[in-house]
Design a protein around this motif. Structure first.
Motif, PDB file in Angstrom:
ATOM      1  N   THR A  83     -29.574  33.902  31.336  1.00  0.00           N
ATOM      2  CA  THR A  83     -30.229  34.303  30.098  1.00  0.00           C
ATOM      3  C   THR A  83     -29.264  34.502  28.941  1.00  0.00           C
ATOM      4  N   SER A  84     -27.968  34.539  29.236  1.00  0.00           N
ATOM      5  CA  SER A  84     -26.975  34.668  28.175  1.00  0.00           C
ATOM      6  C   SER A  84     -25.730  33.895  28.578  1.00  0.00           C
ATOM      7  N   ILE A  85     -24.977  33.520  27.562  1.00  0.00           N
ATOM      8  CA  ILE A  85     -23.719  32.849  27.837  1.00  0.00           C
ATOM      9  C   ILE A  85     -22.626  33.605  27.112  1.00  0.00           C
ATOM     10  N   PRO A  86     -21.460  33.652  27.633  1.00  0.00           N
ATOM     11  CA  PRO A  86     -21.059  33.097  28.925  1.00  0.00           C
ATOM     12  C   PRO A  86     -21.573  33.966  30.079  1.00  0.00           C
ATOM     13  N   THR A  87     -21.841  33.313  31.179  1.00  0.00           N
ATOM     14  CA  THR A  87     -22.180  33.983  32.428  1.00  0.00           C
ATOM     15  C   THR A  87     -21.269  33.417  33.504  1.00  0.00           C
ATOM     16  N   ILE A  88     -20.714  34.290  34.321  1.00  0.00           N
ATOM     17  CA  ILE A  88     -19.897  33.848  35.450  1.00  0.00           C
ATOM     18  C   ILE A  88     -20.685  34.193  36.700  1.00  0.00           C
ATOM     19  N   LEU A  89     -20.933  33.183  37.504  1.00  0.00           N
ATOM     20  CA  LEU A  89     -21.782  33.306  38.680  1.00  0.00           C
ATOM     21  C   LEU A  89     -21.037  32.726  39.865  1.00  0.00           C
ATOM     22  N   ALA A  90     -21.143  33.379  41.002  1.00  0.00           N
ATOM     23  CA  ALA A  90     -20.457  32.905  42.211  1.00  0.00           C
ATOM     24  C   ALA A  90     -21.475  32.463  43.244  1.00  0.00           C
ATOM     25  N   PHE A  91     -21.116  31.403  43.951  1.00  0.00           N
ATOM     26  CA  PHE A  91     -21.899  30.893  45.073  1.00  0.00           C
ATOM     27  C   PHE A  91     -21.036  30.999  46.317  1.00  0.00           C
ATOM     28  N   ASN A  92     -21.649  31.370  47.410  1.00  0.00           N
ATOM     29  CA  ASN A  92     -20.941  31.397  48.679  1.00  0.00           C
ATOM     30  C   ASN A  92     -21.887  30.863  49.739  1.00  0.00           C
ATOM     31  N   ARG A  93     -21.424  29.846  50.464  1.00  0.00           N
ATOM     32  CA  ARG A  93     -22.243  29.173  51.478  1.00  0.00           C
ATOM     33  C   ARG A  93     -23.543  28.651  50.888  1.00  0.00           C
ATOM     34  N   GLY A  94     -23.492  28.185  49.660  1.00  0.00           N
ATOM     35  CA  GLY A  94     -24.649  27.590  49.005  1.00  0.00           C
ATOM     36  C   GLY A  94     -25.602  28.570  48.375  1.00  0.00           C
ATOM     37  N   SER A  95     -25.369  29.873  48.549  1.00  0.00           N
ATOM     38  CA  SER A  95     -26.260  30.886  47.994  1.00  0.00           C
ATOM     39  C   SER A  95     -25.590  31.605  46.826  1.00  0.00           C
ATOM     40  N   VAL A  96     -26.411  32.045  45.888  1.00  0.00           N
ATOM     41  CA  VAL A  96     -25.902  32.794  44.746  1.00  0.00           C
ATOM     42  C   VAL A  96     -25.581  34.213  45.190  1.00  0.00           C
ATOM     43  N   LEU A  97     -24.391  34.686  44.836  1.00  0.00           N
ATOM     44  CA  LEU A  97     -24.052  36.081  45.085  1.00  0.00           C
ATOM     45  C   LEU A  97     -24.732  36.927  44.011  1.00  0.00           C
ATOM     46  N   ARG A 134     -15.981  25.993  53.133  1.00  0.00           N
ATOM     47  CA  ARG A 134     -16.049  27.458  53.267  1.00  0.00           C
ATOM     48  C   ARG A 134     -15.289  28.176  52.154  1.00  0.00           C
ATOM     49  N   LEU A 135     -15.438  27.646  50.951  1.00  0.00           N
ATOM     50  CA  LEU A 135     -14.823  28.248  49.773  1.00  0.00           C
ATOM     51  C   LEU A 135     -15.917  28.716  48.821  1.00  0.00           C
ATOM     52  N   PRO A 136     -15.809  29.924  48.294  1.00  0.00           N
ATOM     53  CA  PRO A 136     -16.755  30.328  47.256  1.00  0.00           C
ATOM     54  C   PRO A 136     -16.574  29.429  46.028  1.00  0.00           C
ATOM     55  N   LEU A 137     -17.661  29.184  45.329  1.00  0.00           N
ATOM     56  CA  LEU A 137     -17.617  28.399  44.097  1.00  0.00           C
ATOM     57  C   LEU A 137     -17.907  29.334  42.937  1.00  0.00           C
ATOM     58  N   ILE A 138     -16.951  29.454  42.036  1.00  0.00           N
ATOM     59  CA  ILE A 138     -17.094  30.284  40.842  1.00  0.00           C
ATOM     60  C   ILE A 138     -17.537  29.359  39.718  1.00  0.00           C
ATOM     61  N   THR A 139     -18.620  29.724  39.040  1.00  0.00           N
ATOM     62  CA  THR A 139     -19.129  28.880  37.959  1.00  0.00           C
ATOM     63  C   THR A 139     -19.145  29.661  36.653  1.00  0.00           C
ATOM     64  N   LEU A 140     -18.736  28.995  35.594  1.00  0.00           N
ATOM     65  CA  LEU A 140     -18.800  29.541  34.246  1.00  0.00           C
ATOM     66  C   LEU A 140     -19.886  28.779  33.509  1.00  0.00           C
ATOM     67  N   TRP A 141     -20.953  29.468  33.165  1.00  0.00           N
ATOM     68  CA  TRP A 141     -22.074  28.870  32.445  1.00  0.00           C
ATOM     69  C   TRP A 141     -21.788  29.036  30.965  1.00  0.00           C
ATOM     70  N   SER A 142     -21.702  27.908  30.254  1.00  0.00           N
ATOM     71  CA  SER A 142     -21.257  27.944  28.863  1.00  0.00           C
ATOM     72  C   SER A 142     -22.021  26.922  28.032  1.00  0.00           C
ATOM     73  N   ALA A 143     -21.679  26.885  26.759  1.00  0.00           N
ATOM     74  CA  ALA A 143     -22.214  25.902  25.827  1.00  0.00           C
ATOM     75  C   ALA A 143     -21.074  25.453  24.916  1.00  0.00           C
ATOM     76  N   SER A 144     -21.214  24.272  24.378  1.00  0.00           N
ATOM     77  CA  SER A 144     -20.134  23.722  23.556  1.00  0.00           C
ATOM     78  C   SER A 144     -19.899  24.537  22.285  1.00  0.00           C
ATOM     79  N   TRP A 145     -20.907  25.211  21.772  1.00  0.00           N
ATOM     80  CA  TRP A 145     -20.793  25.971  20.543  1.00  0.00           C
ATOM     81  C   TRP A 145     -20.361  27.419  20.765  1.00  0.00           C
ATOM     82  N   CYS A 146     -20.180  27.850  22.006  1.00  0.00           N
ATOM     83  CA  CYS A 146     -19.901  29.253  22.338  1.00  0.00           C
ATOM     84  C   CYS A 146     -18.394  29.537  22.253  1.00  0.00           C
ATOM     85  N   ALA A 147     -18.002  30.318  21.245  1.00  0.00           N
ATOM     86  CA  ALA A 147     -16.587  30.644  21.063  1.00  0.00           C
ATOM     87  C   ALA A 147     -16.056  31.505  22.212  1.00  0.00           C
TER      88      ALA A 147
END
Length: 149
Positions: free
Chosen positions: A108-122, A50-63
């Motif tokens: 569609t762009s990086i970086p993107t910060i996306l949160a999931f709660n209970r398995g669903s995207v906020l 029952r914890l939200p999951l915060i995700t950072l979508w990134s790439a190795s070349w992204c400063a």
């Protein structure tokens, strides 16, 4: 007789221990996600705890991604000390094993910060690097994610 069984079980236990570290009680900061299965596992773990999951979508070349990652991790740790617990994972989308995830979650762009709660995207996501670098904005956004339960 039990020793051979323990030896076979040990590599699995070591790899599980390596996959995340505890930075505060019940807070999880995971190793970078490199496959769809790893993300699905983290979503199941965050849902079961029952914890939200915060995700950072990134790439190795992204400063910008390299600048934002430690800031987000620090804010997640600070919020944990104040009682708001999250999971955090970075998802590297420049790998062939994670490219399908970007289209699945409309990254569609990086970086993107996306949160999931209970398995669903906020619905709220951060795609503007300037907002992602703003600690006050991120703190407010994390509070919104925590209350979206």
């Amino acid at each position: 007789m039990l020793l051979p069984i323990l030896r076979r079980a040990l590599p699995c236990a070591v790899s599980l221990r390596r996959s995340f570290h505890v930075s505060a009680p019940r807070l999880r900061i995971f190793d970078p996600v490199r496959s769809e299965d790893e993300l699905n596992t983290l979503l199941m773990l965050s849902t079961s705890r029952r914890l939200p999951l915060i995700t950072l979508w990134s790439a190795s070349w992204c400063a910008s991604c390299h600048t934002i990652r430690p800031l987000v991790q620090q804010l997640v740790d600070e919020q944990a000390r104040r009682g708001l617990l999250f999971g955090f994972a970075e998802i590297e989308i420049d790998l062939s094993s994670t490219a399908s995830l970007a289209s699945l979650y409309s990254i569609t762009s990086i970086p993107t910060i996306l949160a999931f709660n209970r398995g669903s995207v906020l619905s709220d996501r951060i795609v503007d690097a300037r907002k992602a670098k703003d600690g006050r904005y991120l703190t407010l956004w994390l509070h919104e994610c925590a209350t979206a339960r």
